[in-house]
Scaffold this active site. Structure first.
Site: not given
Length: 217
Positions: A186-187
């Site tokens: 996630g980013s």
């Protein structure tokens, strides 16, 4: 659908560890309700990590002037801003947030030559934090198209994502939608386009890496 190379070793080790734990519990404790629940939880955890490293086979079909999404996710920012690191001019910034359930392969938004590339160590603020694009761990890549247009792409680590991978260097020639990196768990990915670019998405839109057209140059 394949498993991305970044996850193969981790998944193999994880499978062996979880299997050893569950087999050991079965032989030493027996088939109790608690052991069964641990087995179910182990399977769910493994499947969640497995889906994170999925790498769908896609067909890139775009026009030369189109800018395609560098990642699966959701458009969280569309704004005019000043790019301070390399281009040092006014740009349209489009930011895509990737949740842990998205495919995390990063793809080139345009065809071009890698004019500039740099890795920055940094903090791990949440990916939607206003300062994450300048203070978090990140990479900056600038692609110059055949028409001489420079497009900047930035991988940004978040509070959970703490490992950015990249597979390019300055001077590389990249095709539309080529895989250039991966961010674990996630980013965010930012794209900086020239002012006046025709933007075809809006905030809140869902994107598919290598398929969704963000804009036209």
């Amino acid at each position: 659908m394949t498993i991305h190379k970044e996850g193969r070793l981790l998944l193999a080790v994880m499978l062996l560890v979880l299997a050893a734990i569950n087999i050991g519990l079965y032989f030493y404790v027996g088939s109790t309700t608690v052991v069964k629940l641990i087995g179910i939880a182990s399977a769910i955890i493994f499947l969640l990590v497995l889906q994170f490293f999925r790498n769908p086979l896609i067909k890139i079909s775009v026009q030369p002037n189109q800018v395609i999404a560098p990642a699966d996710g959701k458009v969280v920012v569309i704004e005019e801003t000043t790019e301070e690191e390399y281009l040092k001019d006014r740009r349209i910034q489009i930011s895509i947030f990737m949740s842990p359930v998205n495919v995390h392969v990063n793809r080139t938004p345009v065809k071009g030559v890698v004019e500039f590339f740099k890795y920055h160590a940094g903090k791990y603020l949440v990916a939607w934090h206003p300062k994450s694009s300048t203070e978090n761990e990140r990479t900056t890549m600038v692609l110059k198209t055949e028409n001489g247009v420079s497009v900047l792409v930035r991988q940004i680590a978040g509070a959970v994502a703490r490992r950015i991978k990249w597979y390019v260097k300055e001077g590389d020639k990249l095709e539309h939608g080529a895989e250039f990196g991966f961010i674990k768990f996630g980013s965010r990915v930012d794209v900086f386009l020239p002012v006046g670019t025709k933007v075809l998405v809006k905030e809140g839109d869902k994107t598919l890496g290598g398929r969704t057209v963000l804009a036209e140059l």
